[in-house]
Design an enzyme around this catalytic site. Structure first.
Site, PDB file in Angstrom:
ATOM      1  N   VAL A 119       0.845  -1.196   0.000  1.00  0.00           N
ATOM      2  CA  VAL A 119       0.000   0.000   0.000  1.00  0.00           C
ATOM      3  C   VAL A 119       0.881   1.246   0.000  1.00  0.00           C
ATOM      4  O   VAL A 119       1.671   1.466   0.912  1.00  0.00           O
ATOM      5  CB  VAL A 119      -0.947   0.014   1.218  1.00  0.00           C
ATOM      6  CG1 VAL A 119      -1.812   1.280   1.193  1.00  0.00           C
ATOM      7  CG2 VAL A 119      -1.821  -1.235   1.226  1.00  0.00           C
ATOM      8  N   LYS A 120       0.727   2.058  -1.037  1.00  0.00           N
ATOM      9  CA  LYS A 120       1.524   3.267  -1.207  1.00  0.00           C
ATOM     10  C   LYS A 120       0.774   4.445  -0.595  1.00  0.00           C
ATOM     11  O   LYS A 120      -0.352   4.753  -0.989  1.00  0.00           O
ATOM     12  CB  LYS A 120       1.776   3.497  -2.697  1.00  0.00           C
ATOM     13  CG  LYS A 120       2.939   4.399  -3.030  1.00  0.00           C
ATOM     14  CD  LYS A 120       3.158   4.368  -4.542  1.00  0.00           C
ATOM     15  CE  LYS A 120       4.356   5.199  -4.939  1.00  0.00           C
ATOM     16  NZ  LYS A 120       4.503   5.198  -6.426  1.00  0.00           N
TER      17      LYS A 120
END
Length: 217
Positions: free
Chosen positions: A86-87
């Site tokens: 997850v960025k």
């Protein structure tokens, strides 16, 4: 050092994978838009297509800006595939979200990092990766490689496990210098990676070998 490709183009990802040196993929909303991909369902399906090609981590960026939005989107993205990272943007709510994800065992990539202080906070929050944008710093006459060096020194001082993912990498010398400094990962388009193959002496030497081999027939 790991090589990630920074694109949402499946053909480029497949070509990099075929080269045998690809360790992962990073994407962002701009790269998705460049490929004409829009809508939550289409974006999620595209991430799954990418995960089918590569064996390593695939960064998928949240679009929300509040803690609650990031958590909701991030959990949905992480549930898509075990390789999804997850960025999350480097903001106050982003740091809170990174801590939340870290406690849940969800991998994160803290993006849009432009200072060593930001990188320190990301590591303290438990980010898996931190993405300093060295090319964008170079664009404003600031030494992006110096930032990578500062982060490396800080992380080594305290044995942080967060990996330095050098982003906004523009050319082969960025890659070489990041390797010298000790970046854990570089992410860039395919062209800078392929440029590492090139040297005029290799080309002239191969040409001479081919010419000499013709004399042996």
């Amino acid at each position: 050092m790991k090589f990630f490709i920074d694109t949402a183009n499946l053909a480029m990802i497949e070509e990099a994978h075929a080269l045998g040196v690809l360790d992962g993929v990073t994407t962002n909303p701009s790269l998705m838009a460049k490929e004409g991909i829009s809508g939550k369902q289409n974006i999620h399906h595209h991430y799954l297509d990418i995960c089918e090609i590569v064996d390593g981590d695939v960064s998928a960026e949240v679009l929300g800006i509040t803690f609650e939005e990031m958590v909701k989107e991030g959990e949905e993205l992480a549930a898509l595939h075990p390789r999804i990272v997850v960025k999350v943007p480097m903001t106050q709510d982003g740091i809170k979200a990174i801590r939340y994800f870290s406690e849940k065992g969800i991998k994160t990539n803290c993006t849009l990092v432009f200072s060593s202080g930001q990188a320190l906070l990301a590591a303290k929050a438990g980010a898996t990766y931190v993405s300093p944008f060295l090319g964008r710093l170079d664009d404003i006459s600031t030494d992006g490689l110096h930032l990578i060096s500062e982060i490396r020194a800080i992380y080594d001082n305290y044995a942080f496990q967060t990996q330095i993912l050098a982003a906004s990498v523009r050319h082969s010398m960025h890659i070489i210098n990041c390797a010298k400094i000790g970046a854990d990962v570089v992410t860039c388009p395919l062209a800078p990676i392929l440029s590492l193959l090139k040297h005029p002496l290799t080309d002239s030497g191969l040409d001479q070998f081919i010419k000499d081999s013709q004399k042996m027939k």
